[in-house]
Design a protein around this motif. Structure first.
Motif: not given
Lengths: 297, 265
Positions: B131-141, B231-248
Protein backbone atom coordinates in the motif's frame (compact mmCIF):
# COMPACT_ATOMS: atom_id res chain seq x y z
CA UNK A 1 56.68 35.62 -38.06
CA UNK A 2 56.19 34.66 -34.40
CA UNK A 3 57.34 31.27 -33.18
CA UNK A 4 54.56 28.88 -32.16
CA UNK A 5 54.05 28.37 -28.42
CA UNK A 6 55.97 25.42 -27.00
CA UNK A 7 53.95 22.23 -26.70
CA UNK A 8 55.26 21.93 -23.15
CA UNK A 9 56.84 24.65 -21.06
CA UNK A 10 58.17 23.77 -17.62
CA UNK A 11 59.58 26.58 -15.55
CA UNK A 12 61.42 26.08 -12.25
CA UNK A 13 59.07 23.24 -11.32
CA UNK A 14 59.45 21.86 -7.81
CA UNK A 15 57.78 19.13 -5.83
CA UNK A 16 58.29 18.27 -2.19
CA UNK A 17 56.52 15.32 -0.58
CA UNK A 18 55.94 15.00 3.15
CA UNK A 19 56.08 11.48 4.56
CA UNK A 20 55.24 9.82 7.83
CA UNK A 21 53.89 11.04 11.13
CA UNK A 22 56.60 13.70 11.44
CA UNK A 23 55.95 14.87 7.85
CA UNK A 24 59.56 14.35 6.82
CA UNK A 25 60.13 16.31 3.63
CA UNK A 26 61.63 14.82 0.48
CA UNK A 27 62.30 17.03 -2.53
CA UNK A 28 61.53 14.91 -5.57
CA UNK A 29 61.81 17.63 -8.22
CA UNK A 30 64.17 20.59 -7.72
CA UNK A 31 63.51 23.49 -10.06
CA UNK A 32 63.15 21.69 -13.38
CA UNK A 33 62.93 23.85 -16.53
CA UNK A 34 62.68 22.84 -20.19
CA UNK A 35 60.59 23.35 -23.31
CA UNK A 36 59.28 20.90 -25.87
CA UNK A 37 58.77 22.34 -29.35
CA UNK A 38 55.76 21.46 -31.50
CA UNK A 39 56.34 18.47 -33.78
CA UNK A 40 59.40 17.07 -32.05
CA UNK A 41 60.00 13.82 -30.21
CA UNK A 42 61.43 14.70 -26.85
CA UNK A 43 62.96 12.14 -24.52
CA UNK A 44 62.92 12.62 -20.78
CA UNK A 45 65.73 10.44 -19.55
CA UNK A 46 66.81 9.56 -16.06
CA UNK A 47 67.51 6.67 -13.71
CA UNK A 48 64.77 5.24 -11.48
CA UNK A 49 63.71 7.73 -8.84
CA UNK A 50 65.11 10.72 -10.76
CA UNK A 51 61.78 12.59 -10.79
CA UNK A 52 60.56 11.72 -14.30
CA UNK A 53 57.15 10.38 -13.29
CA UNK A 54 56.66 13.12 -10.67
CA UNK A 55 57.30 15.77 -13.33
CA UNK A 56 54.90 14.07 -15.74
CA UNK A 57 52.24 13.75 -13.03
CA UNK A 58 52.50 17.50 -12.44
CA UNK A 59 52.12 18.10 -16.17
CA UNK A 60 49.02 15.90 -16.24
CA UNK A 61 47.42 17.52 -13.19
CA UNK A 62 47.66 14.38 -11.07
CA UNK A 63 49.76 16.13 -8.44
CA UNK A 64 50.25 19.80 -7.68
CA UNK A 65 53.67 21.51 -7.88
CA UNK A 66 55.20 22.92 -4.70
CA UNK A 67 56.70 25.69 -6.83
CA UNK A 68 57.21 26.87 -10.39
CA UNK A 69 54.78 26.41 -13.24
CA UNK A 70 54.06 24.26 -16.26
CA UNK A 71 52.07 24.81 -19.43
CA UNK A 72 50.63 22.45 -22.00
CA UNK A 73 49.98 23.88 -25.47
CA UNK A 74 50.25 27.41 -24.13
CA UNK A 75 47.82 26.92 -21.22
CA UNK A 76 48.71 26.68 -17.57
CA UNK A 77 48.14 23.24 -16.03
CA UNK A 78 45.49 22.11 -15.16
CA UNK A 79 43.36 23.35 -18.05
CA UNK A 80 40.46 21.38 -19.50
CA UNK A 81 40.83 22.99 -22.96
CA UNK A 82 44.48 21.92 -23.16
CA UNK A 83 43.57 18.43 -21.94
CA UNK A 84 41.30 17.99 -24.97
CA UNK A 85 44.39 18.19 -27.19
CA UNK A 86 46.64 15.95 -25.10
CA UNK A 87 46.94 12.17 -24.88
CA UNK A 88 48.56 10.49 -21.89
CA UNK A 89 49.85 6.99 -21.22
CA UNK A 90 50.53 6.45 -17.50
CA UNK A 91 53.41 4.31 -16.29
CA UNK A 92 52.27 0.67 -15.92
CA UNK A 93 48.67 1.44 -16.89
CA UNK A 94 45.80 -0.05 -14.88
CA UNK A 95 42.35 0.04 -16.37
CA UNK A 96 38.90 -1.22 -15.43
CA UNK A 97 39.09 -5.00 -15.46
CA UNK A 98 35.37 -5.44 -16.08
CA UNK A 99 35.55 -3.66 -19.43
CA UNK A 100 36.78 -5.05 -22.72
CA UNK A 101 39.43 -3.23 -24.74
CA UNK A 102 36.79 -1.81 -27.09
CA UNK A 103 34.49 -0.74 -24.22
CA UNK A 104 37.36 1.03 -22.50
CA UNK A 105 38.23 2.99 -25.64
CA UNK A 106 34.55 3.94 -26.00
CA UNK A 107 34.54 5.19 -22.41
CA UNK A 108 37.66 7.29 -23.10
CA UNK A 109 36.06 8.60 -26.29
CA UNK A 110 32.99 9.68 -24.33
CA UNK A 111 35.19 11.66 -21.96
CA UNK A 112 36.38 13.59 -25.03
CA UNK A 113 32.75 14.12 -26.18
CA UNK A 114 33.32 12.14 -29.38
CA UNK A 115 30.11 11.18 -31.23
CA UNK A 116 29.25 7.44 -31.11
CA UNK A 117 30.11 6.64 -34.74
CA UNK A 118 33.45 8.46 -34.49
CA UNK A 119 34.24 6.64 -31.24
CA UNK A 120 33.53 3.32 -32.93
CA UNK A 121 35.66 4.14 -35.97
CA UNK A 122 38.60 5.45 -33.92
CA UNK A 123 38.46 2.58 -31.42
CA UNK A 124 38.53 -0.03 -34.19
CA UNK A 125 41.36 1.74 -36.06
CA UNK A 126 43.48 2.16 -32.92
CA UNK A 127 42.93 -1.44 -31.79
CA UNK A 128 44.13 -2.49 -35.22
CA UNK A 129 47.15 -0.17 -35.04
CA UNK A 130 48.30 -1.44 -31.64
CA UNK A 131 47.69 -5.06 -32.58
CA UNK A 132 44.74 -5.70 -30.28
CA UNK A 133 41.98 -6.12 -32.86
CA UNK A 134 41.78 -9.84 -32.06
CA UNK A 135 41.40 -9.16 -28.33
CA UNK A 136 39.03 -6.18 -28.61
CA UNK A 137 36.11 -7.97 -26.91
CA UNK A 138 38.17 -9.71 -24.23
CA UNK A 139 37.85 -8.38 -20.64
CA UNK A 140 40.91 -6.38 -19.55
CA UNK A 141 41.55 -8.73 -16.61
CA UNK A 142 42.62 -11.27 -19.24
CA UNK A 143 45.10 -8.88 -20.89
CA UNK A 144 48.83 -9.36 -20.39
CA UNK A 145 51.05 -6.49 -19.22
CA UNK A 146 52.19 -5.85 -22.78
CA UNK A 147 48.60 -5.82 -24.05
CA UNK A 148 47.60 -3.30 -21.37
CA UNK A 149 50.53 -1.14 -22.42
CA UNK A 150 49.33 -1.22 -26.03
CA UNK A 151 45.77 -0.43 -24.97
CA UNK A 152 47.18 2.42 -22.90
CA UNK A 153 48.76 3.81 -26.02
CA UNK A 154 45.49 3.40 -27.93
CA UNK A 155 43.51 5.30 -25.28
CA UNK A 156 46.15 8.05 -25.34
CA UNK A 157 45.45 8.52 -29.06
CA UNK A 158 41.63 8.26 -29.01
CA UNK A 159 41.23 12.06 -29.23
CA UNK A 160 43.77 12.40 -32.07
CA UNK A 161 45.93 14.60 -29.78
CA UNK A 162 48.44 17.25 -30.83
CA UNK A 163 50.67 16.33 -27.90
CA UNK A 164 51.22 12.79 -26.64
CA UNK A 165 52.81 12.28 -23.22
CA UNK A 166 54.06 8.76 -22.58
CA UNK A 167 55.43 7.67 -19.22
CA UNK A 168 57.79 4.73 -19.78
CA UNK A 169 55.96 3.48 -22.88
CA UNK A 170 58.36 0.57 -23.42
CA UNK A 171 58.15 -0.84 -19.91
CA UNK A 172 56.89 -4.41 -19.74
CA UNK A 173 57.27 -4.99 -23.47
CA UNK A 174 59.32 -7.68 -25.19
CA UNK A 175 61.77 -6.65 -27.96
CA UNK A 176 59.10 -7.10 -30.66
CA UNK A 177 56.60 -5.05 -28.66
CA UNK A 178 59.21 -2.34 -28.10
CA UNK A 179 59.92 -2.14 -31.80
CA UNK A 180 56.20 -1.86 -32.57
CA UNK A 181 55.78 0.97 -30.07
CA UNK A 182 58.89 2.68 -31.47
CA UNK A 183 57.37 2.44 -34.94
CA UNK A 184 54.11 3.86 -33.61
CA UNK A 185 55.94 6.81 -32.06
CA UNK A 186 57.79 7.31 -35.33
CA UNK A 187 54.41 7.28 -37.09
CA UNK A 188 53.16 10.00 -34.74
CA UNK A 189 56.12 12.17 -35.72
CA UNK A 190 55.26 11.63 -39.38
CA UNK A 191 51.72 12.87 -38.64
CA UNK A 192 53.10 16.06 -37.10
CA UNK A 193 52.36 15.17 -33.47
CA UNK A 194 54.55 16.21 -30.57
CA UNK A 195 55.70 13.29 -28.45
CA UNK A 196 57.14 13.64 -24.96
CA UNK A 197 58.20 10.38 -23.38
CA UNK A 198 60.11 9.33 -20.33
CA UNK A 199 62.39 6.35 -20.28
CA UNK A 200 65.52 4.91 -18.81
CA UNK A 201 66.13 2.78 -21.92
CA UNK A 202 68.79 4.82 -23.68
CA UNK A 203 68.66 2.92 -26.96
CA UNK A 204 65.08 4.11 -27.47
CA UNK A 205 66.14 7.71 -26.97
CA UNK A 206 69.00 7.40 -29.44
CA UNK A 207 66.70 5.83 -32.00
CA UNK A 208 63.72 8.15 -31.64
CA UNK A 209 64.41 11.53 -30.12
CA UNK A 210 65.06 14.88 -31.74
CA UNK A 211 66.01 16.30 -28.35
CA UNK A 212 66.17 15.04 -24.83
CA UNK A 213 66.52 16.19 -21.24
CA UNK A 214 68.52 14.28 -18.68
CA UNK A 215 67.12 14.40 -15.18
CA UNK A 216 69.12 13.12 -12.22
CA UNK A 217 68.26 13.56 -8.56
CA UNK A 218 65.25 15.74 -9.37
CA UNK A 219 67.24 18.29 -11.41
CA UNK A 220 67.82 18.68 -15.13
CA UNK A 221 71.48 18.09 -16.01
CA UNK A 222 71.35 18.59 -19.78
CA UNK A 223 68.81 19.52 -22.43
CA UNK A 224 69.28 19.59 -26.16
CA UNK A 225 69.73 17.61 -29.36
CA UNK A 226 71.64 14.36 -28.81
CA UNK A 227 74.48 15.36 -31.14
CA UNK A 228 75.07 18.47 -29.03
CA UNK A 229 74.82 16.68 -25.69
CA UNK A 230 77.25 13.96 -26.69
CA UNK A 231 80.90 14.89 -26.85
CA UNK A 232 82.09 14.60 -30.49
CA UNK A 233 85.66 13.80 -29.41
CA UNK A 234 87.11 10.33 -29.86
CA UNK A 235 87.12 8.29 -26.65
CA UNK A 236 89.35 5.48 -27.96
CA UNK A 237 89.88 3.21 -30.98
CA UNK A 238 88.92 -0.43 -30.58
CA UNK A 239 91.14 -2.77 -32.63
CA UNK A 240 90.58 -6.53 -32.87
CA UNK A 241 93.56 -8.58 -34.11
CA UNK A 242 93.49 -12.32 -34.76
CA UNK A 243 96.72 -14.19 -34.05
CA UNK A 244 97.17 -18.01 -34.05
CA UNK A 245 93.42 -18.48 -34.11
CA UNK A 246 92.82 -16.21 -31.07
CA UNK A 247 91.14 -12.80 -31.28
CA UNK A 248 92.66 -10.07 -29.16
CA UNK A 249 90.98 -6.71 -28.47
CA UNK A 250 93.05 -3.56 -27.86
CA UNK A 251 91.81 -0.10 -26.92
CA UNK A 252 94.07 2.64 -28.22
CA UNK A 253 93.80 6.03 -26.49
CA UNK A 254 93.06 9.08 -28.74
CA UNK A 255 96.71 10.17 -29.05
CA UNK A 256 98.08 6.79 -30.22
CA UNK A 257 99.15 6.15 -33.82
CA UNK A 258 96.63 3.56 -35.01
CA UNK A 259 98.35 3.12 -38.39
CA UNK A 260 101.67 2.27 -36.72
CA UNK A 261 99.95 -0.20 -34.39
CA UNK A 262 98.24 -1.95 -37.33
CA UNK A 263 101.50 -2.14 -39.34
CA UNK A 264 103.24 -3.69 -36.35
CA UNK A 265 100.45 -6.22 -35.79
CA UNK A 266 100.46 -7.27 -39.48
CA UNK A 267 104.23 -7.59 -39.47
CA UNK A 268 103.97 -9.90 -36.46
CA UNK A 269 101.68 -12.24 -38.48
CA UNK A 270 98.37 -11.05 -37.16
CA UNK A 271 95.16 -10.39 -39.08
CA UNK A 272 93.09 -7.22 -38.55
CA UNK A 273 89.51 -8.18 -37.79
CA UNK A 274 88.09 -4.72 -37.01
CA UNK A 275 89.05 -1.11 -36.28
CA UNK A 276 86.32 0.93 -34.56
CA UNK A 277 86.69 4.55 -33.45
CA UNK A 278 84.53 4.89 -30.31
CA UNK A 279 82.85 8.19 -29.56
CA UNK A 280 80.59 9.07 -26.62
CA UNK A 281 77.19 7.31 -26.45
CA UNK A 282 74.17 8.47 -24.55
CA UNK A 283 74.96 5.79 -21.99
CA UNK A 284 78.38 7.35 -21.31
CA UNK A 285 76.82 10.78 -20.93
CA UNK A 286 74.15 9.34 -18.68
CA UNK A 287 76.66 7.53 -16.46
CA UNK A 288 78.79 10.70 -16.34
CA UNK A 289 75.80 12.75 -15.15
CA UNK A 290 74.70 10.18 -12.56
CA UNK A 291 78.24 9.92 -11.19
CA UNK A 292 78.57 13.70 -11.10
CA UNK A 293 75.33 13.84 -9.13
CA UNK A 294 76.64 11.25 -6.66
CA UNK A 295 79.87 13.26 -6.28
CA UNK A 296 77.85 16.43 -5.59
CA UNK A 297 75.96 14.64 -2.80
CA UNK B 1 27.23 16.45 -18.50
CA UNK B 2 28.13 13.76 -21.03
CA UNK B 3 31.34 13.07 -19.10
CA UNK B 4 29.53 12.79 -15.76
CA UNK B 5 27.07 10.34 -17.35
CA UNK B 6 29.96 8.32 -18.83
CA UNK B 7 31.60 8.04 -15.39
CA UNK B 8 28.24 7.19 -13.77
CA UNK B 9 27.52 4.43 -16.30
CA UNK B 10 30.99 2.97 -15.81
CA UNK B 11 30.54 3.03 -12.02
CA UNK B 12 27.17 1.28 -12.33
CA UNK B 13 28.59 -1.38 -14.66
CA UNK B 14 31.48 -1.99 -12.29
CA UNK B 15 29.24 -2.14 -9.19
CA UNK B 16 26.77 -4.65 -10.66
CA UNK B 17 29.71 -6.94 -11.48
CA UNK B 18 31.06 -6.70 -7.91
CA UNK B 19 30.70 -10.16 -6.36
CA UNK B 20 30.58 -8.99 -2.73
CA UNK B 21 27.69 -6.63 -3.44
CA UNK B 22 25.86 -9.38 -5.35
CA UNK B 23 26.25 -11.80 -2.41
CA UNK B 24 24.92 -9.21 0.06
CA UNK B 25 21.99 -8.50 -2.26
CA UNK B 26 21.08 -12.17 -2.67
CA UNK B 27 21.30 -12.67 1.10
CA UNK B 28 19.06 -9.63 1.68
CA UNK B 29 16.46 -10.84 -0.82
CA UNK B 30 16.51 -14.30 0.79
CA UNK B 31 15.99 -12.82 4.25
CA UNK B 32 13.10 -10.63 3.07
CA UNK B 33 11.46 -13.63 1.39
CA UNK B 34 12.00 -15.65 4.59
CA UNK B 35 9.71 -13.20 6.41
CA UNK B 36 6.84 -15.16 4.81
CA UNK B 37 7.83 -18.24 6.82
CA UNK B 38 8.43 -16.22 10.01
CA UNK B 39 5.01 -14.60 9.55
CA UNK B 40 3.40 -18.04 9.55
CA UNK B 41 4.78 -18.61 13.04
CA UNK B 42 2.94 -15.57 14.41
CA UNK B 43 -0.64 -15.57 15.59
CA UNK B 44 -2.67 -13.74 12.89
CA UNK B 45 0.11 -11.14 12.59
CA UNK B 46 1.56 -12.44 9.31
CA UNK B 47 1.30 -9.12 7.43
CA UNK B 48 2.78 -7.08 10.27
CA UNK B 49 5.75 -9.48 10.54
CA UNK B 50 6.36 -9.44 6.77
CA UNK B 51 6.20 -5.64 6.60
CA UNK B 52 8.38 -5.08 9.66
CA UNK B 53 10.97 -7.69 8.74
CA UNK B 54 10.92 -6.63 5.11
CA UNK B 55 11.40 -2.93 5.87
CA UNK B 56 13.98 -3.71 8.54
CA UNK B 57 15.90 -5.92 6.09
CA UNK B 58 15.81 -3.32 3.34
CA UNK B 59 16.88 -0.62 5.80
CA UNK B 60 19.81 -2.69 7.07
CA UNK B 61 21.04 -4.09 3.77
CA UNK B 62 20.63 -0.87 1.79
CA UNK B 63 22.99 0.77 4.26
CA UNK B 64 25.40 -2.17 4.20
CA UNK B 65 25.45 -1.96 0.38
CA UNK B 66 25.84 1.84 0.49
CA UNK B 67 28.75 1.65 2.96
CA UNK B 68 30.55 -1.24 1.24
CA UNK B 69 30.29 0.38 -2.20
CA UNK B 70 30.75 3.97 -0.98
CA UNK B 71 33.90 3.52 1.11
CA UNK B 72 35.65 1.81 -1.80
CA UNK B 73 34.40 4.17 -4.46
CA UNK B 74 37.22 6.71 -4.65
CA UNK B 75 39.86 4.86 -2.62
CA UNK B 76 39.90 1.93 -5.04
CA UNK B 77 40.35 4.27 -8.00
CA UNK B 78 43.40 5.83 -6.35
CA UNK B 79 44.82 2.54 -5.08
CA UNK B 80 44.42 0.72 -8.40
CA UNK B 81 45.59 3.83 -10.28
CA UNK B 82 42.63 3.58 -12.69
CA UNK B 83 42.20 7.27 -11.90
CA UNK B 84 45.42 8.05 -13.82
CA UNK B 85 43.60 7.45 -17.07
CA UNK B 86 40.71 9.76 -16.07
CA UNK B 87 42.17 12.89 -14.48
CA UNK B 88 44.34 13.81 -17.53
CA UNK B 89 41.19 13.64 -19.71
CA UNK B 90 39.19 16.85 -20.16
CA UNK B 91 37.18 16.50 -16.96
CA UNK B 92 37.12 18.56 -13.80
CA UNK B 93 37.86 16.63 -10.62
CA UNK B 94 34.42 17.48 -9.19
CA UNK B 95 32.83 15.85 -12.24
CA UNK B 96 34.58 12.63 -11.32
CA UNK B 97 33.08 12.64 -7.80
CA UNK B 98 29.60 13.55 -9.07
CA UNK B 99 29.78 10.83 -11.75
CA UNK B 100 30.93 8.20 -9.27
CA UNK B 101 28.22 9.18 -6.78
CA UNK B 102 25.47 9.17 -9.41
CA UNK B 103 26.63 5.75 -10.61
CA UNK B 104 26.34 4.46 -7.07
CA UNK B 105 22.91 6.09 -6.68
CA UNK B 106 21.69 4.24 -9.78
CA UNK B 107 23.19 0.98 -8.45
CA UNK B 108 21.57 1.40 -5.02
CA UNK B 109 18.25 2.34 -6.60
CA UNK B 110 18.32 -0.84 -8.68
CA UNK B 111 19.31 -2.94 -5.65
CA UNK B 112 16.59 -1.40 -3.45
CA UNK B 113 14.03 -1.83 -6.24
CA UNK B 114 14.92 -5.52 -6.35
CA UNK B 115 14.61 -5.90 -2.56
CA UNK B 116 11.30 -3.98 -2.63
CA UNK B 117 10.09 -6.27 -5.42
CA UNK B 118 10.86 -9.31 -3.26
CA UNK B 119 8.94 -7.71 -0.36
CA UNK B 120 5.97 -6.98 -2.65
CA UNK B 121 5.95 -10.59 -3.90
CA UNK B 122 6.12 -11.86 -0.31
CA UNK B 123 3.11 -9.69 0.57
CA UNK B 124 1.25 -10.91 -2.51
CA UNK B 125 1.95 -14.48 -1.42
CA UNK B 126 0.12 -13.56 1.81
CA UNK B 127 -2.82 -12.19 -0.27
CA UNK B 128 -1.98 -8.56 0.50
CA UNK B 129 -0.84 -5.81 -1.85
CA UNK B 130 1.83 -3.18 -1.03
CA UNK B 131 0.00 0.00 0.00
CA UNK B 132 0.86 3.71 -0.05
CA UNK B 133 2.26 3.60 3.49
CA UNK B 134 4.76 0.93 2.52
CA UNK B 135 5.80 2.88 -0.59
CA UNK B 136 6.33 6.04 1.50
CA UNK B 137 8.43 4.06 3.98
CA UNK B 138 10.53 2.65 1.11
CA UNK B 139 11.07 6.10 -0.42
CA UNK B 140 12.33 7.32 2.95
CA UNK B 141 14.74 4.38 3.19
CA UNK B 142 16.00 5.16 -0.30
CA UNK B 143 16.62 8.80 0.68
CA UNK B 144 18.46 7.61 3.81
CA UNK B 145 20.66 5.26 1.74
CA UNK B 146 21.63 8.17 -0.52
CA UNK B 147 22.68 10.26 2.50
CA UNK B 148 24.73 7.34 3.87
CA UNK B 149 26.34 6.86 0.43
CA UNK B 150 27.35 10.54 0.33
CA UNK B 151 28.91 10.23 3.81
CA UNK B 152 30.80 7.07 2.77
CA UNK B 153 32.04 8.75 -0.43
CA UNK B 154 33.18 11.75 1.61
CA UNK B 155 35.34 9.58 3.87
CA UNK B 156 36.55 7.59 0.86
CA UNK B 157 38.19 10.71 -0.61
CA UNK B 158 40.79 10.85 2.15
CA UNK B 159 40.71 7.62 4.14
CA UNK B 160 41.13 3.86 3.78
CA UNK B 161 38.02 1.66 3.30
CA UNK B 162 38.33 0.22 6.83
CA UNK B 163 38.51 3.61 8.53
CA UNK B 164 35.86 5.06 6.19
CA UNK B 165 33.60 2.11 7.07
CA UNK B 166 34.10 2.67 10.81
CA UNK B 167 33.49 6.43 10.48
CA UNK B 168 30.37 5.92 8.36
CA UNK B 169 29.01 3.27 10.71
CA UNK B 170 29.58 5.70 13.58
CA UNK B 171 27.71 8.44 11.74
CA UNK B 172 24.82 6.03 11.05
CA UNK B 173 24.70 5.02 14.72
CA UNK B 174 24.69 8.61 15.95
CA UNK B 175 22.35 9.76 13.15
CA UNK B 176 19.77 7.13 14.01
CA UNK B 177 19.85 8.13 17.70
CA UNK B 178 19.54 11.91 17.40
CA UNK B 179 16.28 12.20 19.44
CA UNK B 180 17.79 10.13 22.26
CA UNK B 181 21.03 12.11 22.12
CA UNK B 182 19.18 15.44 22.27
CA UNK B 183 17.17 14.17 25.23
CA UNK B 184 20.34 12.97 26.97
CA UNK B 185 22.18 16.24 26.39
CA UNK B 186 19.20 18.27 27.61
CA UNK B 187 18.61 16.19 30.74
CA UNK B 188 22.20 15.50 31.80
CA UNK B 189 23.96 18.72 30.87
CA UNK B 190 21.41 21.35 31.88
CA UNK B 191 23.85 22.62 34.54
CA UNK B 192 26.66 23.06 32.01
CA UNK B 193 25.05 25.31 29.36
CA UNK B 194 28.29 25.86 27.40
CA UNK B 195 28.90 22.15 26.90
CA UNK B 196 25.21 21.56 26.23
CA UNK B 197 25.20 24.15 23.42
CA UNK B 198 28.44 22.77 21.94
CA UNK B 199 27.15 19.19 21.92
CA UNK B 200 23.81 20.36 20.51
CA UNK B 201 25.67 22.02 17.65
CA UNK B 202 27.86 18.94 17.18
CA UNK B 203 24.78 16.72 16.77
CA UNK B 204 23.51 19.15 14.12
CA UNK B 205 26.54 18.22 11.98
CA UNK B 206 25.50 14.56 11.96
CA UNK B 207 22.62 13.67 9.60
CA UNK B 208 19.34 13.14 11.42
CA UNK B 209 18.75 9.65 10.03
CA UNK B 210 15.92 9.10 12.48
CA UNK B 211 13.79 11.16 10.08
CA UNK B 212 13.97 8.33 7.56
CA UNK B 213 12.90 5.36 9.65
CA UNK B 214 9.82 6.41 11.51
CA UNK B 215 7.68 3.28 11.57
CA UNK B 216 7.10 2.38 15.21
CA UNK B 217 8.11 5.77 16.63
CA UNK B 218 6.73 9.20 17.57
CA UNK B 219 6.45 11.79 14.79
CA UNK B 220 5.11 15.22 15.76
CA UNK B 221 3.79 13.84 19.03
CA UNK B 222 1.92 11.04 17.24
CA UNK B 223 2.73 7.32 17.20
CA UNK B 224 3.10 6.17 13.58
CA UNK B 225 3.52 2.72 12.15
CA UNK B 226 3.52 1.39 8.63
CA UNK B 227 1.02 -1.25 9.77
CA UNK B 228 -1.65 1.30 10.71
CA UNK B 229 -3.75 3.50 8.46
CA UNK B 230 -2.43 6.91 9.48
CA UNK B 231 1.24 6.59 8.54
CA UNK B 232 3.28 9.70 7.64
CA UNK B 233 2.08 11.83 4.70
CA UNK B 234 3.78 12.44 1.33
CA UNK B 235 4.58 15.99 2.47
CA UNK B 236 6.62 14.51 5.35
CA UNK B 237 8.41 12.25 2.84
CA UNK B 238 9.14 15.26 0.61
CA UNK B 239 10.45 17.30 3.56
CA UNK B 240 12.68 14.51 4.87
CA UNK B 241 13.95 13.73 1.35
CA UNK B 242 14.67 17.44 0.78
CA UNK B 243 16.68 17.51 4.01
CA UNK B 244 18.53 14.35 2.88
CA UNK B 245 19.28 15.82 -0.55
CA UNK B 246 20.60 19.03 1.00
CA UNK B 247 22.75 17.13 3.50
CA UNK B 248 24.12 14.82 0.77
CA UNK B 249 24.88 17.84 -1.44
CA UNK B 250 26.82 19.55 1.37
CA UNK B 251 28.81 16.39 2.18
CA UNK B 252 29.56 15.83 -1.52
CA UNK B 253 30.69 19.46 -1.87
CA UNK B 254 33.17 18.81 0.96
CA UNK B 255 34.27 15.57 -0.73
CA UNK B 256 34.82 17.46 -4.00
CA UNK B 257 36.84 20.17 -2.22
CA UNK B 258 39.10 17.54 -0.64
CA UNK B 259 39.41 15.57 -3.88
CA UNK B 260 40.26 18.74 -5.83
CA UNK B 261 43.33 19.33 -3.65
CA UNK B 262 44.62 15.77 -3.46
CA UNK B 263 47.90 14.61 -4.93
CA UNK B 264 47.58 11.24 -6.65
CA UNK B 265 51.03 9.90 -5.94
Amino acid sequence: MTEPAPAIRVDDLKKTFAFGFLRRKVQAVRGVSFEVRPGEIFGFVGPNGAGKTTTIKMLMGLIFPSGGSCELLGRRVPDVHAKRRVGFLPETPYFYEHLSGREFLHLCGRLFDLPADERRARADRLLEEVGLAGAASRPLRKYSKGMLQRLGLAQALINDPELVVLDEPMSGLDPIGRKEIRDLIGGLRARGKTVFFSTHILADVELLCDRCAIIVGGAIRDVGPLEKLLSPKLLHTEVVIERDGHAEERRLPPGDDVQAFLREALAAGGRVVSVTPVREHLEDLFVREVEADKARQ
Amino acid sequence: MNRVVAIAINTFREAIREKLLAVILVFACGLIAASFGVGKLSLHEELRVIRDLGLGGISLFSKVLAVVAGVNLVYKEIERKTLYAFIPKPIHRWQFIVGKYLGLVVTLTAQMALMSGVLALTLLAQDAAPDGALVRALVLLWAEALVVTAVAVFFSTFSTPLLSGIFTAGIIGIGRSTPELHALITSQLKDVPGLQTTLDWATQLVPDLHLFYVSGSMVGGKWVTVNAGDFISWSYVAGASGYGALYAACVLALAMAIFARRDFV
